[in-house]
Write an enzyme that holds these catalytic residues in place. Structure first.
Site, PDB file in Angstrom:
ATOM      1  N   VAL A   1       9.326 -11.203 -15.774  1.00 28.99           N
ATOM      2  CA  VAL A   1       8.346 -12.080 -16.433  1.00 28.99           C
ATOM      3  C   VAL A   1       6.939 -11.634 -16.046  1.00 28.99           C
ATOM      4  O   VAL A   1       6.727 -11.058 -14.982  1.00 28.99           O
ATOM      5  CB  VAL A   1       8.525 -13.558 -16.036  1.00 28.99           C
TER       6      VAL A   1
ATOM      7  N   HIS B   1       0.939   2.139   6.319  1.00 33.55           N
ATOM      8  CA  HIS B   1      -0.304   2.880   6.082  1.00 33.55           C
ATOM      9  C   HIS B   1      -0.727   3.718   7.292  1.00 33.55           C
ATOM     10  O   HIS B   1      -1.513   4.649   7.151  1.00 33.55           O
ATOM     11  CB  HIS B   1      -1.433   1.916   5.673  1.00 33.55           C
TER      12      HIS B   1
ATOM     13  N   GLY C   1      -7.265   1.147  14.824  1.00 28.46           N
ATOM     14  CA  GLY C   1      -6.313   1.537  15.856  1.00 28.46           C
ATOM     15  C   GLY C   1      -5.352   0.430  16.233  1.00 28.46           C
ATOM     16  O   GLY C   1      -4.315   0.671  16.841  1.00 28.46           O
ATOM     17  N   ASN C   2      -5.682  -0.827  15.882  1.00 27.78           N
ATOM     18  CA  ASN C   2      -4.801  -1.963  16.151  1.00 27.78           C
ATOM     19  C   ASN C   2      -3.635  -2.054  15.170  1.00 27.78           C
ATOM     20  O   ASN C   2      -2.619  -2.694  15.448  1.00 27.78           O
ATOM     21  CB  ASN C   2      -5.562  -3.284  16.088  1.00 27.78           C
ATOM     22  N   SER C   3      -3.804  -1.468  13.984  1.00 27.66           N
ATOM     23  CA  SER C   3      -2.792  -1.622  12.942  1.00 27.66           C
ATOM     24  C   SER C   3      -1.422  -1.173  13.426  1.00 27.66           C
ATOM     25  O   SER C   3      -1.268  -0.115  14.034  1.00 27.66           O
ATOM     26  CB  SER C   3      -3.168  -0.811  11.709  1.00 27.66           C
TER      27      SER C   3
ATOM     28  N   ASP D   1       4.103  -3.011   3.784  1.00 19.43           N
ATOM     29  CA  ASP D   1       3.348  -2.238   4.770  1.00 19.43           C
ATOM     30  C   ASP D   1       4.092  -2.142   6.103  1.00 19.43           C
ATOM     31  O   ASP D   1       3.485  -2.214   7.175  1.00 19.43           O
ATOM     32  CB  ASP D   1       1.957  -2.838   4.985  1.00 19.43           C
TER      33      ASP D   1
END
Length: 472
Positions: free
Chosen positions: A276, A116, A217-219, A146
């Protein structure tokens, strides 16, 4: 009668002196020192900034700092809208810039971050610890986990040691390095609060939950153990305010490295698929099936040509184990099956008619694993559908519709609350008659519009709003 003196002044004074002397020494001996870890790891942690053209920014994009943010799990990178001279608000026709973090895990210049962080980026710029700024190429991204891989061309790159997230324990100290609000190489620390967390729309990742402070900003930044090894990628928080509230979630590094290997070698990630539709086993359902406790994943429906149906699985079976790994709840099943390579055999322990049975299934490949396998309805809504026979229509009291067999946990339909087993009756007031008609309809509808969708769930009709993605 003379009562004994339990608390003499001298005794209390001795205790106070003992606490004054002993407590600081005890606390100091128990708290970790992160200075050596930071000195060693910081050179391989990078700041990532991206630019997107204004015309590609949709009105649905979340912006940090809104008036009210509901209590939801949020991916957390840092949207920063550039201000023109004088600090006036940003014009809608200007490019949008975002900030995130990442880390170098290969000396050839491969960088790991969150998908992201770099989604729809027209330009990706990486700033190293030594202040070099380099353009990065997107090698590949996997939205279901991600995870994204970038590549830069540079010499003398520092790299991080990769640990094993399977060894983590609740209560263990961990630390994060990233760029919250653009402040490069900020360090925060805490403990692991829980492991193997399943979050809404993220069923393929057994998240590490921590109380490490994570902010915009840590992502994409690394989560370290005390040995300085990367054990996770910081990805999401749970928030009511839009800011950190004590719950952070990281992608286990074992999951991320498997994804990275596939992205580098194949350009996409392949996942196992059973075919399923499942639902949770509630306490009442468990009692009705003669189970001592509520566990497993109840099969509500099967895709007729899917691997599960061809292997003899039936609606009403409860999957308890996958290759001897416990399915403690229904949300665990997609992750365990997704970890199995397509075309490999998997042994399922199934409760059927009050007895445990072992059924071997040759796992298929999740449709949508590569662009050439995608169908229009899956791309735009994130679903796969089956025809609805006349008997089912009469039971539900409807004249038309198609049954939803699969829901991509990261797609638009899942975000709107649509589930496998729901019947899709109409989109934008247009009745749905068959899977082919639905596919044709979605192909012809304009991009990026929000439409009312009429569903029938267990005989009850209700509407949800869903935003269409781009047609294939």
């Amino acid at each position: 009668m003379v009562r004994p003196k339990l608390h003499s002044p001298s005794w209390l004074m001795s205790l106070a002196l003992l606490l004054m002397v002993a407590t600081p020494a005890f606390a100091e001996s128990q708290l970790p020192d992160f200075t050596e870890l930071v000195d060693m790891a910081a050179p391989a942690v990078v700041n990532i900034s991206t630019t997107r053209d204004a015309e590609r920014i949709t009105t649905s994009s979340q912006q940090f700092g809104g008036q009210e943010v509901p209590e939801i799990f949020r991916h957390f990178f840092g949207d920063r809208l550039p201000l023109p001279p004088g600090g006036a608000p940003n014009r809608g026709d200007e490019p949008r810039h975002s900030l995130g973090s990442g880390f170098i895990f290969d000396e050839d210049g491969y960088i790991m971050t969150n998908a992201h962080v770099v989604k729809e980026a027209d330009e990706i710029l990486v700033r190293l610890n030594d202040r070099r700024e380099l353009k990065a190429e997107l090698v590949g991204a996997d939205e279901k986990t991600d995870v994204a891989i970038l590549k830069i061309e540079a010499d003398n790159l520092s790299t991080l040691d990769i640990g094993e997230s399977t060894d983590l324990k609740v209560g263990q100290w961990v630390a994060a390095i990233g760029s919250p609000f653009g402040f490069d190489h900020s360090v925060t620390s805490g403990i692991i609060s829980a492991i193997n967390r399943t979050l809404p729309q993220d069923v393929y990742v057994p998240f590490i939950q921590t109380d490490v402070a994570i902010n915009p900003g840590n992502s994409g930044g690394p989560l370290f153990n005390l040995d300085g090894e990367v054990v996770g990628i910081n990805s999401q928080i749970l928030t009511r305010s839009g800011g950190y509230m004590g719950l952070s979630f990281a992608i286990p590094i074992d999951v991320a490295m498997d994804v990275a290997k596939q992205l580098r070698e194949d350009g996409h990630v392949s996942r196992g698929w059973l075919g399923v539709s499942i639902q949770p086993v509630t306490k009442d359902l468990a009692e009705s099936f003669g189970m001592e406790q509520a566990e497993g994943a109840l099969i509500a429906g099967l895709e007729p040509s899917g691997p599960a149906a061809e292997s003899g699985l039936q609606a009403g079976d409860i999957i308890l184990e996958v290759n001897d790994q416990e399915v403690d709840r229904s949300s665990t099943l997609p992750r365990l099956v997704g970890e199995v390579a397509p075309n490999a055999d998997v042994e399922l322990t199934v409760l059927r008619d009050g007895r445990n049975e072992t059924i071997t299934v040759e796992v298929g490949e999740w449709p949508n694993a590569s662009p050439e396998q995608s169908d229009s309805d899956q791309i735009r809504l994130g679903i796969a559908v089956q025809p609805l026979n006349d008997t089912a229509k009469r039971q539900l009291g409807i004249d038309n519709g198609v049954r939803i067999a699969r829901v991509d946990p990261t797609g638009q339909a899942a975000a709107a609350g649509i589930r496998p087993g729901d019947v899709l009756v109409s989109i934008g007031q247009q009745p749905i008659e068959s899977p082919d008609q639905l596919k044709e309809m979605l192909t012809n509808l304009p991009d990026d519009q929000t439409l009312p969708v009429l569903l029938n769930r267990e005989g009850r009709a209700y509407f949800v709003a869903i935003q269409l993605g781009k047609a294939s």
